[in-house]
Design a protein around this motif. Structure first.
Motif, PDB file in Angstrom:
ATOM      1  N   GLY A   1       0.815  -1.113  -0.131  1.00  0.00           N
ATOM      2  CA  GLY A   1      -0.157   0.005  -0.112  1.00  0.00           C
ATOM      3  C   GLY A   1       0.923   1.285   0.087  1.00  0.00           C
ATOM      4  O   GLY A   1       2.081   1.152  -0.465  1.00  0.00           O
ATOM      5  N   ASP A   2       0.276   2.276   0.401  1.00  0.00           N
ATOM      6  CA  ASP A   2       0.954   3.608   0.537  1.00  0.00           C
ATOM      7  C   ASP A   2       1.495   3.797   1.974  1.00  0.00           C
ATOM      8  O   ASP A   2       0.656   4.261   2.426  1.00  0.00           O
ATOM      9  N   GLY A   3       2.691   3.533   2.208  1.00  0.00           N
ATOM     10  CA  GLY A   3       3.264   3.320   3.351  1.00  0.00           C
ATOM     11  C   GLY A   3       2.563   2.400   4.473  1.00  0.00           C
ATOM     12  O   GLY A   3       2.866   2.389   5.590  1.00  0.00           O
ATOM     13  N   GLU A   4       1.969   1.680   3.950  1.00  0.00           N
ATOM     14  CA  GLU A   4       1.267   0.427   4.798  1.00  0.00           C
ATOM     15  C   GLU A   4       1.527  -0.862   3.759  1.00  0.00           C
ATOM     16  O   GLU A   4       1.793  -0.744   2.705  1.00  0.00           O
ATOM     17  N   MET A   5       1.865  -1.978   4.644  1.00  0.00           N
ATOM     18  CA  MET A   5       1.950  -3.268   4.018  1.00  0.00           C
ATOM     19  C   MET A   5       0.947  -4.105   4.630  1.00  0.00           C
ATOM     20  O   MET A   5       0.678  -4.016   5.768  1.00  0.00           O
ATOM     21  N   PHE A   6       0.847  -5.292   3.712  1.00  0.00           N
ATOM     22  CA  PHE A   6      -0.376  -6.322   4.103  1.00  0.00           C
ATOM     23  C   PHE A   6       0.138  -7.594   3.838  1.00  0.00           C
ATOM     24  O   PHE A   6       0.833  -7.805   2.908  1.00  0.00           O
ATOM     25  N   VAL A   7      -0.327  -8.529   4.553  1.00  0.00           N
ATOM     26  CA  VAL A   7      -0.147 -10.065   4.061  1.00  0.00           C
ATOM     27  C   VAL A   7      -1.410 -10.635   4.270  1.00  0.00           C
ATOM     28  O   VAL A   7      -2.286 -10.254   5.233  1.00  0.00           O
ATOM     29  N   GLY A   8      -1.752 -11.641   3.460  1.00  0.00           N
ATOM     30  CA  GLY A   8      -3.006 -12.245   3.458  1.00  0.00           C
ATOM     31  C   GLY A   8      -2.934 -13.602   2.695  1.00  0.00           C
ATOM     32  O   GLY A   8      -2.073 -13.944   1.896  1.00  0.00           O
ATOM     33  N   SER A   9      -4.127 -14.480   2.970  1.00  0.00           N
ATOM     34  CA  SER A   9      -4.086 -15.931   2.448  1.00  0.00           C
ATOM     35  C   SER A   9      -4.250 -15.495   1.132  1.00  0.00           C
ATOM     36  O   SER A   9      -3.753 -16.583   0.482  1.00  0.00           O
ATOM     37  N   ASP A  10      -5.100 -14.656   0.580  1.00  0.00           N
ATOM     38  CA  ASP A  10      -5.203 -14.663  -0.812  1.00  0.00           C
ATOM     39  C   ASP A  10      -5.329 -13.054  -1.143  1.00  0.00           C
ATOM     40  O   ASP A  10      -5.684 -12.408  -0.403  1.00  0.00           O
ATOM     41  N   ALA A  11      -5.394 -12.783  -2.643  1.00  0.00           N
ATOM     42  CA  ALA A  11      -5.662 -11.440  -2.827  1.00  0.00           C
ATOM     43  C   ALA A  11      -7.094 -10.799  -2.443  1.00  0.00           C
ATOM     44  O   ALA A  11      -7.181  -9.519  -2.194  1.00  0.00           O
ATOM     45  N   PHE A  12      -8.021 -11.747  -2.520  1.00  0.00           N
ATOM     46  CA  PHE A  12      -9.435 -11.534  -2.072  1.00  0.00           C
ATOM     47  C   PHE A  12      -9.288 -10.582  -0.812  1.00  0.00           C
ATOM     48  O   PHE A  12     -10.101  -9.578  -0.418  1.00  0.00           O
TER      49      PHE A  12
END
Ligand code: F6R
Length: 607
Positions: free
Chosen positions: A184-195
């Motif tokens: 993201g913008d200055g943020e980061m994410f992790v997840g089981s899927d793109a959904f």
């Protein structure tokens, strides 16, 4: 299968994590939890049951913190109670895990002997305890401790971890279960899927098998199994925010049943040219001409799609088909054909048994084709050819639109096989393609029986046991009908080949056992109707699903559902609709949780 989310945010992350978990709830829904780093300390809220239980807890005691992880669980080890809900935590680390740690017993004994105090009955907690031991006893930095932990655990997993004293770090690992990093913008994410990540970002990087990653707000680094830094491609995901909408329907399952005319049309558009009813070019590496034998394998509903396709490959391409459920096929000592091909069918593309069966076939030199819905899935990645269905996200646990899209894809493959092998003339090919092009319209027509089916289902829902019978391609349809009914209505149901009834199951027939007879006017019709009369003679209650002509010729039946006329071999594509609606309305009549039936998960990433 469990769902994982992690966020390094600009502000408090508990609510965004909760929102992302809502999009993952279909993956597992027996308990859930969130952990954040607040003033350097790990704080958690967890709850047994559906996500609204966690929501209440968060309402009563909100969580602060700009870094956090969340999880929806589908229990494998340990009952679905709060103590076993993720995230698991020690003073140093909190983790969420999807998959199974196979050697957790020996690790747990070893750690307990060191005085580690376990708070749950799960296999997952060893991950947190191992990391803690490396931090406390060896003074390891988070990334070192995480790597050492990865060196000790065996099994299939996706893991995300946050650390006390550091609210700018998430460590993640993938082995056997997918994991995506979102930027993201200055943020980061992790997840089981793109959904799961769709509301936050569409810039998504999937970890490869054996990868782990260190994620900070400034970016992330990925390491392969040997620890070397590697680059993984960032893709722009097409998963959109809107997809989680029920679009005015009571349940996702109802929405997905009604989407079928459209999505089957989309899937067809991948494989056929409507202007001259011909096949487009696809599956360049999958040359049916060179194959001596075809193996098909899958689980559950996807397996039944494969079973129907067996009739098509044998009829149109004269190609012998070996088909088995994946959990059996993988352990059989199959004498694979030297120039064999194998097709694996999976909506999620993550089903552990199907993936293992694929690897087994690959090890035996088979050419691998994957019929999947999720293009970035493990099964798709390991195949030589991907035949992607175009069903869109399927959220209801019971598979409906993926089934018909799998069927239409397999039908195109079987026609291609017939063409490649010189067994179908151009006219025959375009005749079959033209019949396929009629299917979206016929599905829409079948949906018009909805109100009548709802009425019949209300009666059906009072039964304790129900049989489904059919012959030819309607036999797998009977199996699928019984599966659909039992999984969402909890009514005991069995599917049988109609001819097999008299070899045992007929003993079950009495006035309390409805029998759903799937009998389009095809070459099996008369024989199936004879079997139906054997049922009537024994006081049974047949519910006939057939076309107008078939219903008229059958005589008196307890109830009938009319389906449109179809090409005889393609009837499952249309008969799927009444069968799905029967199960759906029997379940709603009983008041069960249609989209998230008890004990089930959307895709099963454990063996
Ligand atoms: C039943 C159902 C399951 C799946 C099976 C395979 O309605 O959904 O039987 O078909 O678990 O899942 P996939 O297709 O994801 O491999």
């Amino acid at each position: 299968m469990c769902g994982i989310v992690g966020i390094l945010g600009g502000g408090d992350v508990a609510i965004p994590i909760f929102e992302a978990l809502k999009r993952l709830e279909y993956r597992g829904y027996d308990s859930a939890g969130i952990a954040t780093i607040d003033n350097g300390e790990i704080v958690r809220r967890r709850a047994a049951g559906k996500l609204n239980a966690l929501h209440e807890k968060l309402g009563a005691a909100p969580l602060a913190g700009r870094a956090g992880i969340g999880h929806t669980r589908w229990a494998t080890h340990g009952a679905p109670i709060e103590e076993n809900a993720h995230p698991h935590a020690t003073d140093h680390v909190s983790i969420v895990h999807n998959g199974i740690i196979e050697n957790f017993r020996e690790l747990r004994d070893e750690l307990a002997a060191k005085g580690r105090n376990f708070q749950s009955a799960t296999d997952s907690e060893v991950i947190a305890q191992l990391i803690t031991v490396f931090v406390e006893e060896e003074g390891a930095a988070p990334i070192e401790a995480f790597r050492k932990m990865l060196g000790r655990v065996r099994g299939a997993f996706a893991i995300a971890a946050v650390f006390a004293g550091n609210d700018d770090l998430i460590l993640a690992a993938r082995k056997g279960s997918p994991l995506a990093i979102g930027r993201g913008d200055g943020e980061m994410f992790v997840g089981s899927d793109a959904f799961a990540l769709a509301p936050f970002t569409n810039r998504v990087t999937y970890l490869d098998e054996g990868d782990h990653a260190a994620i900070t707000r400034a970016g992330f680094e990925v390491f392969d199994g040997s620890g070397a830094t590697v680059k993984r491609r960032e893709t722009v995901s097409s998963a959109s925010d809107a997809m989680v909408d029920k679009d005015g329907h009571r349940h996702f399952m109802a929405k997905e049943i009604h989407e079928q005319p459209e999505v089957v049309g989309h899937t067809l558009a991948r494989f056929v040219d409507p202007t001259d009813a011909s096949l487009l070019a696809f599956g360049a590496n999958f040359d049916f001409k060179k194959l001596d034998r075809l193996t098909i394998s899958a689980c559950g509903t996807a397996y039944y799609a494969g079973l129907i396709a067996k009739y098509w490959f044998e009829k149109w391409a004269r190609l012998p088909v070996e088909i088995d459920i994946a959990s059996e096929l993988r352990y059989r000592d199959i004498p694979y054909a030297e120039k064999g091909g194998a097709i694996f069918v999976s909506q999620s593309g993550e089903t552990a048994d199907t993936l293992a069966a694929l690897r087994e076939a690959k090890a035996h030199g088979q050419r691998i084709g994957a019929v999947v819905n999720v293009a970035e899935s493990s099964i798709a990645r390991e195949a030589d050819d991907i035949f992607q269905i175009n069903a869109g996200p399927e959220i209801g646990v019971a598979s409906t639109k993926a089934f018909t899209c799998q069927l239409v894809t397999l039908a195109c493959l079987a026609i291609k096989a017939g063409a490649d092998r010189g067994l179908l003339s151009k006219d025959e090919q375009s005749g079959l393609v033209a019949a396929l092009m009629e299917i979206p319209r016929l599905i829409a027509e079948a949906l018009q029986q909805e109100a009548a089916i709802e009425k019949i289902s209300a009666e059906l829902s009072k039964a304790r046991d129900i049989l489904y019978i059919g012959r030819g391609v309607s036999f797998p349809m009977a199996l699928e009908g019984a599966l659909k009914l039992k999984e969402i209505s909890y009514i005991h149901a069995e599917g049988y080949a109609a001819g097999e009834l008299k070899h045992g199951p007929i003993a079950l027939i009495d006035e309390h056992v409805p029998v759903v007879v799937v009998a389009p006017s095809d070459r099996h019709y008369e024989k199936t109707i004879s079997n139906m009369h054997e049922i009537i003679a024994r006081g049974g209650r047949p519910l006939l699903i057939s076309d107008k002509r078939g219903i008229k010729a059958a005589g008196d039946v307890w109830a009938a559902i009319e389906a449109p006329d179809t090409h005889p071999l393609l009837s499952p594509l249309v008969y799927a609709v009444p069968v799905q609606l029967l199960a759906y309305f029997a379940a709603t009549a009983k008041g069960t949780d249609v989209d998230q039936p008890r004990n089930l998960a959307k895709s099963v990433t454990v063996e």
